[in-house]
Design an enzyme around this catalytic site. Structure first.
Site, PDB file in Angstrom:
ATOM      1  N   HIS A 255       0.919  -1.360   0.026  1.00 37.31           N
ATOM      2  CA  HIS A 255       0.144   0.140  -0.218  1.00 37.31           C
ATOM      3  C   HIS A 255       0.814   1.350  -0.063  1.00 37.31           C
ATOM      4  O   HIS A 255       0.434   2.264  -0.660  1.00 37.31           O
ATOM      5  CB  HIS A 255      -0.905  -0.194   1.231  1.00 37.31           C
ATOM      6  N   HIS A 390      -4.619  -5.014 -11.155  1.00 38.26           N
ATOM      7  CA  HIS A 390      -3.132  -4.441 -10.746  1.00 38.26           C
ATOM      8  C   HIS A 390      -2.078  -4.920 -11.617  1.00 38.26           C
ATOM      9  O   HIS A 390      -1.240  -3.880 -12.189  1.00 38.26           O
ATOM     10  CB  HIS A 390      -2.683  -5.172  -9.325  1.00 38.26           C
TER      11      HIS A 390
END
Length: 414
Positions: A255, A390
């Site tokens: 993250h 992603h």
């Protein structure tokens, strides 16, 4: 940006590398097409097959719709019908026609029937990309998503997103999360592009200032994930469930990489719009990236980025997840675009070499979604290969400018 057009050598300017990224993106798309179900998109296994009892999920449906919209914009045939299918699912079986908002699955399959900011951010992202792709029904879906985000989730007082509610919006979860606010930041950047409304850039800045500049910057730029309603860190959250796929205990280097890239997109978008872009945006992006590498990469005797760390920056869950490494490559590319510094070029190549060697599955397709601490294929946290978003974005981000969201940048390039 002041030096964004300055020439520099490296993979981002290499025709060969650009061709490789495009080929890898096409390969990912071909695999993901099999995820289509009657009510949206479901989870594929390691071989690209749907289970006999597969159920459409809102997260996958929104992410697939967004990805196929970008592919259509980019001139890839065969994706328009998949975008339309995603719009129909998000406008129909996945949406709560009675109370508004979106379930996690069609109503008859949804266990808690609650409404999560995380999912609504992806619906908004999917709708915005579909609008850029000029698909029928996209504008209506976008307007629905904006209405729910504005009236239910956005807190002007907090300058951030509320987390979740029950079905009729009468009960709010006593929790604030960095993850949902991160993906809301991503969605807001796209909403600013498709609506022309700079308020979305102000909202994105407000989120980043709270989650990153106030909290992460004071924690060695490691992102604090879990908070009370008053935005006080909850450091023992999920300590008994450290490998949770969405709310793990501790900090998550992946993250930090994802935030670093989004912070740079926000800086560039605000500059392009003639808005104030604080100097700390670049400083925080650097810090997020550098400490994610320092504490996450090759820290337990094997290469790769561990999933989570404790509050002393020691590895907790040592599995390597594919999305983490896709985001690491994307963040390195963004910082390389912004600074032209050799160190980011080196990291960019390092991450792609690792991805090609260990994650990209040339035999069965797509990417292995998870490796164990010994870098062997694993399915402890993320079984199968459900995620296109992603890895596909990681093939697009390095060749697109920072100041626009991906779909808009692709449209302007076409």
């Amino acid at each position: 940006m002041d030096d964004v057009n300055r020439d520099f050598s490296g993979w981002l300017r290499s025709p060969g590398h650009k061709a490789w990224l495009a080929q890898e993106g096409d390969r990912l798309l071909m695999f993901a097409k099999a995820a289509r179900l009657s009510q949206g998109f479901g989870n594929l296994d390691d071989h690209g097959r749907l289970a006999a009892d597969a159920v459409a999920e809102t997260m996958n449906t929104a992410r697939m719709t967004h990805s196929f919209a970008m592919a259509h914009i980019n001139g890839i045939p065969g994706c328009a019908a998949l975008v339309d299918h995603g719009i129909a699912a998000l406008s129909g079986p996945l949406r709560d026609a009675e109370h508004g908002g979106w379930f996690d699955k069609p109503l008859e399959h949804s266990a808690d029937k609650g409404k999560a900011a995380y999912l609504h951010a992806f619906v908004a992202l999917a709708a915005s990309s579909a609008v850029v792709a000029r698909r029928p029904g996209a504008q209506a879906l976008l307007e629905q998503a904006i209405h729910v985000i504005t009236t239910r989730f956005w807190s002007e007082e907090e300058g951030a997103m509320r987390e979740s509610f029950d079905r009729d919006w009468s009960q709010e979860e006593h929790y604030r999360g960095a993850n949902s606010n991160m993906h809301s930041t991503e969605a807001f950047l796209a909403l600013a592009d498709v609506t022309g409304d700079a308020r979305w850039l102000d909202r994105a800045l407000s989120i980043v200032e709270r989650v990153i500049h106030q909290h992460a910057a004071g924690n060695q730029h490691q992102v604090i994930e879990h908070f009370t309603l008053q935005w006080q860190p909850v450091r023992d959250y999920n300590v008994d469930k450290p490998d949770d796929g969405f709310r793990p205990y501790g900090t998550t280097p992946g993250h930090a990489f994802e935030w670093a890239r989004l912070v740079l997109h926000l800086e560039a978008a605000r500059r392009k719009a003639g808005l104030d872009a604080p100097a700390w945006l670049l400083e925080d992006a650097r810090g997020l990236f550098e400490n994610a590498c320092r504490f996450g990469w090759d820290v337990d005797g094997a290469p790769g980025i561990v999933y989570t760390l404790d509050w002393e920056n020691r590895p907790v869950v040592r599995h390597r997840l594919h999305w983490t490494h896709a985001e690491a490559a994307a963040a390195a590319a963004a910082l390389l675009q912004r600074t032209h510094e050799q160190g980011y070029e080196d990291w960019y190549r390092t991450f792609w070499e690792f991805n090609e060697t260990l994650f990209i599955d040339r035999e069965n397709g797509s990417w292995r979604h998870e490796l164990n601490p010994q870098n062997q294929p694993s399915a402890d946290i993320w079984p199968g290969k459900p995620d296109l978003y992603h890895a596909y974005q990681a093939t697009l981000l390095p060749v697109l400018p920072l100041e626009q969201s991906l779909a808009t940048a692709l449209s302007n390039r076409s």
